[in-house]
Design a protein around this motif. Sequence first.
Motif, PDB file in Angstrom:
ATOM      1  N   LYS A  15       0.818  -1.204   0.000  1.00 48.75           N
ATOM      2  CA  LYS A  15       0.000   0.000   0.000  1.00 48.75           C
ATOM      3  C   LYS A  15       0.858   1.263   0.000  1.00 48.75           C
ATOM      4  N   GLY A  16       0.492   2.225  -0.832  1.00 45.00           N
ATOM      5  CA  GLY A  16       1.154   3.518  -0.829  1.00 45.00           C
ATOM      6  C   GLY A  16       2.383   3.630  -1.707  1.00 45.00           C
ATOM      7  N   THR A  17       2.844   2.550  -2.320  1.00 53.32           N
ATOM      8  CA  THR A  17       4.057   2.637  -3.131  1.00 53.32           C
ATOM      9  C   THR A  17       3.809   3.356  -4.453  1.00 53.32           C
ATOM     10  N   GLY A  18       2.561   3.429  -4.887  1.00 48.71           N
ATOM     11  CA  GLY A  18       2.239   4.143  -6.120  1.00 48.71           C
ATOM     12  C   GLY A  18       2.530   5.622  -6.015  1.00 48.71           C
ATOM     13  N   TRP A  19       2.332   6.183  -4.826  1.00 48.90           N
ATOM     14  CA  TRP A  19       2.598   7.611  -4.607  1.00 48.90           C
ATOM     15  C   TRP A  19       4.084   7.918  -4.734  1.00 48.90           C
ATOM     16  N   TYR A  71      -4.374  10.423 -10.497  1.00 48.69           N
ATOM     17  CA  TYR A  71      -5.378  10.114 -11.516  1.00 48.69           C
ATOM     18  C   TYR A  71      -6.217   8.909 -11.098  1.00 48.69           C
ATOM     19  N   ASN A  72      -5.549   7.841 -10.645  1.00 48.85           N
ATOM     20  CA  ASN A  72      -6.246   6.627 -10.241  1.00 48.85           C
ATOM     21  C   ASN A  72      -7.163   6.862  -9.046  1.00 48.85           C
ATOM     22  N   LYS A  73      -6.725   7.690  -8.113  1.00 47.46           N
ATOM     23  CA  LYS A  73      -7.534   8.001  -6.928  1.00 47.46           C
ATOM     24  C   LYS A  73      -8.810   8.728  -7.343  1.00 47.46           C
ATOM     25  N   VAL A  74      -8.688   9.735  -8.211  1.00 48.71           N
ATOM     26  CA  VAL A  74      -9.849  10.490  -8.683  1.00 48.71           C
ATOM     27  C   VAL A  74     -10.755   9.597  -9.519  1.00 48.71           C
TER      28      VAL A  74
END
Length: 66
Positions: free
Chosen positions: A37-41, A50-53
């Motif tokens: 978790k969180g490695t994309g940031w 973009y993915n979050k929105v």
Amino acid sequence: MQFGMRKPSIKKSISARTKGKAKRAVKKAVIPGYGKKGTGWIKDPKKAVYNKVYSKTTFSFWDLFK
């Protein structure tokens, strides 16, 4: 950016449940930071935003039955 329901794809859904699932399992066993978790940031912040929105503004066809 898309708003509303995502267009369902049977082909992509089956691929994600079979071949994609196996590929993710192999990557998780070989690459230490994969799937955490969180490695994309850290890796690609622009895509992470973009993915979050996208995930907040769209919903799946199957979410209608939940």
